[in-house]
Design an enzyme around this catalytic site. Structure first.
Site, PDB file in Angstrom:
ATOM      1  N   CYS A 170      68.043   4.404  75.120  1.00 10.36           N
ATOM      2  CA  CYS A 170      66.610   4.107  74.971  1.00 10.36           C
ATOM      3  C   CYS A 170      66.174   4.345  73.529  1.00 10.36           C
ATOM      4  CB  CYS A 170      65.782   4.988  75.900  1.00 10.36           C
ATOM      5  SG  CYS A 170      66.109   4.769  77.647  1.00 10.36           S
ATOM      6  N   ASP A 175      68.076  30.295  39.913  1.00 11.97           N
ATOM      7  CA  ASP A 175      67.207  30.578  38.774  1.00 11.97           C
ATOM      8  C   ASP A 175      67.229  32.091  38.547  1.00 11.97           C
ATOM      9  OD1 ASP A 175      65.050  30.251  36.867  1.00 11.97           O
ATOM     10  OD2 ASP A 175      63.776  31.136  38.420  1.00 11.97           O
ATOM     11  N   ASP A 198      60.960  25.165  38.005  1.00  8.57           N
ATOM     12  CA  ASP A 198      62.148  24.884  38.811  1.00  8.57           C
ATOM     13  C   ASP A 198      62.011  23.588  39.614  1.00  8.57           C
ATOM     14  OD1 ASP A 198      63.425  27.281  38.055  1.00  8.57           O
ATOM     15  OD2 ASP A 198      62.254  28.394  39.545  1.00  8.57           O
TER      16      ASP A 198
END
Length: 754
Positions: free
Chosen positions: A14, A440, A642
């Site tokens: 379906c 970072d 960032d």
């Protein structure tokens, strides 16, 4: 991205049919339907009416999903979109079916096989017994008419689904039994009692009824288990506040949460939930933020500190100012992320989608072939029909359709409870495949704020006298390094002297006059222009610099006062977090804009594999692209700078609920400011993907073994054969087992390596 509610889907076939139909609509870029949540996500500029029309032409119903503000929808959502509406309906159907099935089984099996007693009316009245079976079976078929409506509708639309298999199997058994019943009437009319008795043994009414009942049992178990997969989201929604106490004309007024506006002042007493995001303007308290971060230890709040909706004030009375309300609160965004992840589709689900598109037609073809082959080898029609019906009812495309979404839903819920949010099913699947993790430095590995690390007084000075001198001049500066000194002094209750003629000399330091003597503070070069500096002091400074610290030099008059080293220290758990990542077989890279000497010193303490230093924000994204060539790469960061790297990485992870732009750019959001949650997110992803593989293996293996067994392939070899009723029972349990296996993810532990 727009969401729709789709009804009528019963299996993966379906889902495949709906996605194909909608994908053909002009303006649709992508479409993803979910069997688990009965929802559909569509990207593109196609109109709602065109999309709904395409779904309806495919044989299903659709409507635009109303996206309410989660705080508004909190009361109704668990009872509405997430409520288990299937189980109560299926339970009623099952009870009604069993009520009529028991006398049918007594009559067809109890009496025929074990000679259980019947009323005298049925003595030698085989046609009457057949008529009673016909009536009871017909009632059970009406009770379970949904299978027939959905199944035959799917056949008409040339997209057969699981209900088509059930409907065909049950109908075949019923129609054959009806034919036998009419044959009995002919034999009775001809006075052939032996033929009447023989035909009596060819009834399959009980099989037609039992198939429907057993499938309903499986559907109910499946619905109950599916309901449990949304428990995490329901739990989040229940935490959402319903009212708030705000000031209206200097009077405290209790209002519904949707009436709170940005700028309103609201009060929160001990034990109450904070209604919206804001900041404290008066009072102190300890706030339990476990609803957001999964961390049960309360966080102290004072004036100026941020507070978030759905967290709990545990102690003091606080007065706050609203900054985010409605859909914009952090808590509402969490609910939206979890909901969106459930509505999207993981790449691995495409395997099941491709198979399901041809699965049901192939099963129907196999059933027809089975029937023909058994007739060719000389078996009776009843035997051939039994094998064909068994093939139809043992096949289970539902297990294929549920294998991926249930695991994604549960895995996503487990993460949400621990403050780890996967925005999409793709991010949940792909996170665990990473080979490289890029971190970072500032705010991710380190605390992001300078701290005093070393205090080296000069001759004639003590630690306190040096710090008091430094405080006198640094308290006039706004530089981040100056804040480290003032913070230390405040913690140790040190007093500053009164400095006059203060001057800030960019690139050098500070100067002024204290009690008539010139005071200076700054770098070594600046200090050497004012006084002579011993070589030992220079060596000490060089050593501190080598450790990634910034030495600040102070003097008063002609006297050297000492050195205060300041550094952005690493978080307490960073080294352990990096070790956990390396233990998972990942290569860990630190990426920073700091100078190479400082970066390498931090990297050594943290234990990273590689340091890339001196990189500007735009350069970070470039470095990420290079690393991606070496393997799937995760970028972890918390700041605005960032964002490009987070977007450019295969998976971006925003840590500590940092800058909004970082959160927007990331694929995974960590609500706690703990680097250890990165390894947890990776392990959870791997565990979820492993669970999906288990589910798919079961779903494929079940059908690969079950269909030949039902067709009778093993009868001549091993004597194994499968009755249609047992086939229906096996099919009913297959989906239940897949969902139950996915629920095992709830046992996953945060700090235990898998």
């Amino acid at each position: 991205m727009k969401q729709y509610t789709v009804t009528g889907m019963s299996c993966a076939a379906c889902v495949n049919r709906v996605e194909k139909a909608v994908s053909k609509v002009e303006g649709v870029i992508s479409c993803s339907a979910s069997l688990l949540t009965n929802s559909m996500v569509v990207e593109g500029n196609a109109s709602d009416s065109a999309i709904i029309e395409a779904v309806e032409k495919a044989g299903y119903k659709a409507e635009v999903k109303e996206i309410k503000a989660p705080v508004k929808a909190a009361e109704s959502a668990p009872e509405d979109a997430l409520a288990d509406k299937e189980t109560p309906v299926l339970r009623k159907r099952l009870i009604a079916s069993v009520v009529f099935l028991l006398p049918l089984l007594y009559l067809s099996m109890g009496h025929m096989l074990w000679d259980w007693p019947l009323p005298p009316f049925f003595d030698d009245n085989h046609i009457a017994m057949g008529l009673v079976q016909l009536v009871l079976t017909s009632i059970i078929m009406v009770i379970n008419q949904k299978f027939f409506i959905s199944g035959f509708k799917s056949l008409i639309h040339r997209a057969p689904n699981m209900d088509a298999l059930v409907a065909l199997g049950s109908s075949a058994a019923f129609l054959w039994s009806l034919y036998v019943l009419f044959a009995m009437t002919r034999a009775a009319a001809d006075g052939n009692a032996d033929a009447v008795m023989d035909n009596m043994m060819n009834f399959y009414f009980e099989s037609a009824a039992m198939i429907l009942t057993l499938i309903t049992v499986g559907k109910m178990l499946e619905a109950m288990s599916k309901g449990r997969t949304t428990n995490a989201l329901k739990g989040l929604m229940k935490l959402s506040p319903k009212t708030a106490t705000i000031f209206v004309n200097n009077t405290e007024t209790l209002v519904p949460i949707e009436q709170v506006k940005i700028g309103d002042i609201f009060v929160v007493r001990p034990g109450e939930n904070i209604p919206v995001d804001g900041f404290v303007v008066e009072g102190n308290s300890a706030v339990n933020e476990s609803a957001l971060t999964g961390e049960s230890v309360p966080v102290d709040k004072k004036e100026g500190d941020r507070v978030s909706a759905a967290t709990t004030n545990e102690s003091g009375f606080i007065k706050c100012k609203a900054t985010r309300v409605g859909e914009d609160t952090t808590f509402s965004q969490i609910i939206k992320m979890v909901s969106d992840a459930a509505a999207t589709k993981a790449p691995i689900a495409k395997i099941a989608d491709k198979v399901s598109g041809i699965f049901v037609p192939a099963v129907i073809g196999i059933a027809v072939l089975t029937f023909i082959v058994w007739l060719i080898v000389g078996k009776e029609v009843g035997t051939a029909l039994t094998r064909a019906v068994a093939v139809l009812v043992i096949s289970c495309p539902c297990a294929l359709g549920l294998a991926t979404p249930v695991a994604i839903m549960v895995g996503n819920g487990v993460g949400a409870k621990k403050g780890i949010l996967f925005k999409t099913a793709v991010s949940l699947e792909e996170t665990g495949k990473a080979k490289i993790v890029v971190l970072d430095k500032t705010g991710t590995i380190t605390k992001g704020e300078p701290k005093v690390t070393n205090i080296i007084p000069g001759e004639g000075f003590t630690v306190d006298s040096l710090m008091s001198l430094a405080l006198s001049i640094e308290s006039r500066s706004e530089h981040p390094l100056a804040k480290a000194i003032t913070s230390y002094a405040n913690e140790h209750a040190l007093k500053a002297g009164e400095v006059s003629d203060f001057k800030a000399l960019p690139g050098n330091g500070l100067c002024g006059y204290l009690s008539g003597e010139k005071v200076i503070g700054g770098n070594l070069s600046f200090l050497k222009t004012e006084i002579s500096v011993p070589e030992s002091i220079e060596q000490e400074a060089d050593k501190l610099s080598g450790e990634g610290k910034t030495p600040l030099f102070f003097a008063i008059g002609e006297k050297f006062a000492g050195i205060i080293a300041v550094a952005d220290v690493i978080k307490e758990d960073s080294a352990l977090a990096i070790k956990e990542l390396k233990d998972l077989g990942l290569r860990v890279v630190m990426l920073t804009g700091d100078n190479e000497r400082t970066a390498k010193a931090i990297g050594k303490v943290a234990g990273v594999d590689e340091v890339v230093a001196g990189v500007m924000p735009e350069g970070k994204e470039r470095e990420i692209r290079k690393l991606k060539e070496q393997g799937k790469t995760i970028m972890v960061g918390d700041g605005i700078n960032d964002a490009p790297a987070l977007t450019g990485a295969d998976i971006g992870i925003a840590i500590g609920a940092g800058a909004d732009v970082a959160i927007d750019a990331a694929d995974v959001v960590l609500m706690k400011n703990s680097l250890r949650d990165v390894s947890f997110a990776i392990r959870l992803s791997r565990k979820t993907l492993g669970n999906i593989h288990q589910n798919l293996f079961w779903a494929f293996s079940y059908n690969i073994i079950g269909i030949p067994l039902a067709a009778g392939v093993f009868i001549s070899l091993l004597g194994w054969q499968l009755n249609p009723m047992f086939a229906a029972a096996a099919m009913s349990l297959s989906s239940f087992l897949v969902v139950t296996n996915a629920l095992r993810l709830n046992l996953f532990k945060v700090r235990e390596r898998s």
